[in-house]
Design an enzyme around this catalytic site. Structure first.
Site, PDB file in Angstrom:
ATOM      1  N   TYR A 282     -20.826  11.517  19.920  1.00 18.36           N
ATOM      2  CA  TYR A 282     -20.128  12.792  19.654  1.00 18.36           C
ATOM      3  C   TYR A 282     -18.654  12.607  19.304  1.00 18.36           C
ATOM      4  O   TYR A 282     -18.047  13.432  18.628  1.00 18.36           O
ATOM      5  CB  TYR A 282     -20.294  13.747  20.847  1.00 18.36           C
ATOM      6  CG  TYR A 282     -19.388  13.453  22.017  1.00 18.36           C
ATOM      7  CD1 TYR A 282     -19.764  12.562  23.006  1.00 18.36           C
ATOM      8  CD2 TYR A 282     -18.141  14.056  22.107  1.00 18.36           C
ATOM      9  CE1 TYR A 282     -18.925  12.285  24.075  1.00 18.36           C
ATOM     10  CE2 TYR A 282     -17.295  13.786  23.162  1.00 18.36           C
ATOM     11  CZ  TYR A 282     -17.685  12.897  24.140  1.00 18.36           C
ATOM     12  OH  TYR A 282     -16.846  12.617  25.177  1.00 18.36           O
TER      13      TYR A 282
ATOM     14  N   HIS B 263      -2.671   2.334   8.371  1.00 18.21           N
ATOM     15  CA  HIS B 263      -3.694   1.564   7.656  1.00 18.21           C
ATOM     16  C   HIS B 263      -3.829   0.203   8.326  1.00 18.21           C
ATOM     17  O   HIS B 263      -2.830  -0.424   8.673  1.00 18.21           O
ATOM     18  CB  HIS B 263      -3.280   1.398   6.188  1.00 18.21           C
ATOM     19  CG  HIS B 263      -4.065   0.340   5.466  1.00 18.21           C
ATOM     20  ND1 HIS B 263      -5.433   0.371   5.372  1.00 18.21           N
ATOM     21  CD2 HIS B 263      -3.676  -0.787   4.822  1.00 18.21           C
ATOM     22  CE1 HIS B 263      -5.846  -0.696   4.697  1.00 18.21           C
ATOM     23  NE2 HIS B 263      -4.803  -1.421   4.361  1.00 18.21           N
TER      24      HIS B 263
ATOM     25  N   HIS C 258     -12.326  -3.695   2.660  1.00 22.83           N
ATOM     26  CA  HIS C 258     -10.875  -3.685   2.859  1.00 22.83           C
ATOM     27  C   HIS C 258     -10.466  -3.355   4.297  1.00 22.83           C
ATOM     28  O   HIS C 258      -9.966  -4.235   4.996  1.00 22.83           O
ATOM     29  CB  HIS C 258     -10.256  -2.702   1.852  1.00 22.83           C
ATOM     30  CG  HIS C 258      -8.754  -2.708   1.837  1.00 22.83           C
ATOM     31  ND1 HIS C 258      -8.015  -2.327   0.743  1.00 22.83           N
ATOM     32  CD2 HIS C 258      -7.857  -3.021   2.797  1.00 22.83           C
ATOM     33  CE1 HIS C 258      -6.729  -2.436   1.019  1.00 22.83           C
ATOM     34  NE2 HIS C 258      -6.611  -2.850   2.272  1.00 22.83           N
TER      35      HIS C 258
ATOM     36  N   GLU D 236       0.821  -1.222   0.000  1.00 22.40           N
ATOM     37  CA  GLU D 236       0.000   0.000   0.000  1.00 22.40           C
ATOM     38  C   GLU D 236       0.852   1.268   0.000  1.00 22.40           C
ATOM     39  O   GLU D 236       0.392   2.320   0.448  1.00 22.40           O
ATOM     40  CB  GLU D 236      -0.958   0.007   1.196  1.00 22.40           C
ATOM     41  CG  GLU D 236      -2.097  -0.981   1.115  1.00 22.40           C
ATOM     42  CD  GLU D 236      -3.051  -0.761  -0.076  1.00 22.40           C
ATOM     43  OE1 GLU D 236      -2.893   0.215  -0.828  1.00 22.40           O
ATOM     44  OE2 GLU D 236      -3.943  -1.610  -0.228  1.00 22.40           O
TER      45      GLU D 236
ATOM     46  N   TYR E 180      -9.842  20.809  22.517  1.00 24.02           N
ATOM     47  CA  TYR E 180      -9.887  19.633  23.384  1.00 24.02           C
ATOM     48  C   TYR E 180      -8.487  19.049  23.579  1.00 24.02           C
ATOM     49  O   TYR E 180      -7.761  18.827  22.618  1.00 24.02           O
ATOM     50  CB  TYR E 180     -10.786  18.585  22.729  1.00 24.02           C
ATOM     51  CG  TYR E 180     -10.879  17.255  23.416  1.00 24.02           C
ATOM     52  CD1 TYR E 180     -11.679  17.091  24.544  1.00 24.02           C
ATOM     53  CD2 TYR E 180     -10.206  16.158  22.920  1.00 24.02           C
ATOM     54  CE1 TYR E 180     -11.792  15.870  25.165  1.00 24.02           C
ATOM     55  CE2 TYR E 180     -10.310  14.916  23.530  1.00 24.02           C
ATOM     56  CZ  TYR E 180     -11.097  14.781  24.651  1.00 24.02           C
ATOM     57  OH  TYR E 180     -11.209  13.557  25.249  1.00 24.02           O
TER      58      TYR E 180
ATOM     59  N   HIS F 120      -6.671  -3.486   8.898  1.00 21.91           N
ATOM     60  CA  HIS F 120      -7.891  -4.245   8.581  1.00 21.91           C
ATOM     61  C   HIS F 120      -8.588  -4.595   9.890  1.00 21.91           C
ATOM     62  O   HIS F 120      -8.973  -5.733  10.113  1.00 21.91           O
ATOM     63  CB  HIS F 120      -7.555  -5.536   7.821  1.00 21.91           C
ATOM     64  CG  HIS F 120      -6.871  -5.326   6.511  1.00 21.91           C
ATOM     65  ND1 HIS F 120      -6.495  -6.362   5.682  1.00 21.91           N
ATOM     66  CD2 HIS F 120      -6.500  -4.189   5.879  1.00 21.91           C
ATOM     67  CE1 HIS F 120      -5.915  -5.870   4.594  1.00 21.91           C
ATOM     68  NE2 HIS F 120      -5.897  -4.552   4.702  1.00 21.91           N
TER      69      HIS F 120
HETATM   70 ZN   LIG Z   1      -4.919  -3.249   3.398  1.00 25.63          ZN
END
Ligand SMILES: [Zn+2]
Length: 223
Positions: free
Chosen positions: A117, A96, A159, A77, A212, A98
């Site tokens: 919220y 990233h 994905h 990726e 915040y 899964h």
């Molecule tokens: Zn992936």
């Protein structure tokens, strides 16, 4: 080997974060990956390696033109990481994964709406789900970039998910938050249709979120 000892502390903190992704169940197998911006481009986790066995030299230094340095091949990726870091100068780290509940909702092509919220932690009134495209493609990167417009996280259809932040720690914390929200939303959907917060309330929450967790700057240190 060029660059092996460069950014050693950063490489070590990337490995520690990658292992925290395992411990926090963000990762399923070796599917997650992580990048951090450096002057020459970005550091990225290698493809198909168990995070428990990673050493600093295994991280791949990538240029924005797609060239890479080091003894390992970059995550499949890499294009996704490259395109996000190229398009979003305020982003210092991209994660990233899964993760189970984000991916469950992504397989239903569902956004996460303002059912809680804390959805505003990702920067807006929802967490969008990017349309499907084959992993590792320019098309997928384009879909994710569009879903990240005005946001710091999105789901990826069939994905997984992406979270970004100014640094590694911010991206990791947001990924854990979004996975928690996905798990809560999924649970609520088992019982009925969750009640959503309206636009006016989410606008109030987003305004509060601007400050915040930030400590006020002492006057003497103000530029
Ligand atoms: Zn992936």
């Amino acid at each position: 080997m060029s660059g092996a000892c460069e950014h050693l502390a950063l490489r070590e903190s990337m490995i520690a974060t990658a292992r925290r992704m395992n411990a926090s169940a963000l990762n399923q197998g070796t599917s997650g990956n992580l990048s951090v911006r450096v002057e020459a481009g970005f550091l990225l986790t290698p493809t198909g390696m168990d995070y428990d066995s990673l050493v600093p030299e295994d991280l791949v230094l990538m240029r924005f033109d797609g060239r890479h340095e080091g003894r390992r091949s970059p995550s499949s990726e890499w294009q996704l990481h490259r395109d996000i870091l190229a398009a979003r100068p305020e982003v210092g780290a991209v994660l990233h994964a899964h993760s189970m509940f984000c991916t469950t909702l992504a397989c239903l092509h569902r956004d996460i709406p303002a059912f809680h919220y804390m959805v505003s932690a990702a920067g807006g009134t929802d967490v969008r789900c990017a349309p499907y495209a084959t992993f590792g493609t320019v098309e997928l990167a384009a879909h994710v970039l569009a879903a990240l417009e005005g946001r710091k996280a999105c789901l990826m259809a069939n994905h997984g998910m992406v979270a970004v932040g100014r640094d590694l720690s911010a991206a990791f914390k947001l990924a854990v938050e979004v996975e928690t929200l996905a798990a809560m939303y999924w649970r609520a959907l088992q019982v009925g249709e969750p009640v959503l917060l309206d636009g006016a309330e989410m606008a109030r929450v987003l305004e509060k979120f601007k400050t915040y967790g930030q400590q006020p700057t002492p006057p003497s240190r103000e530029a």
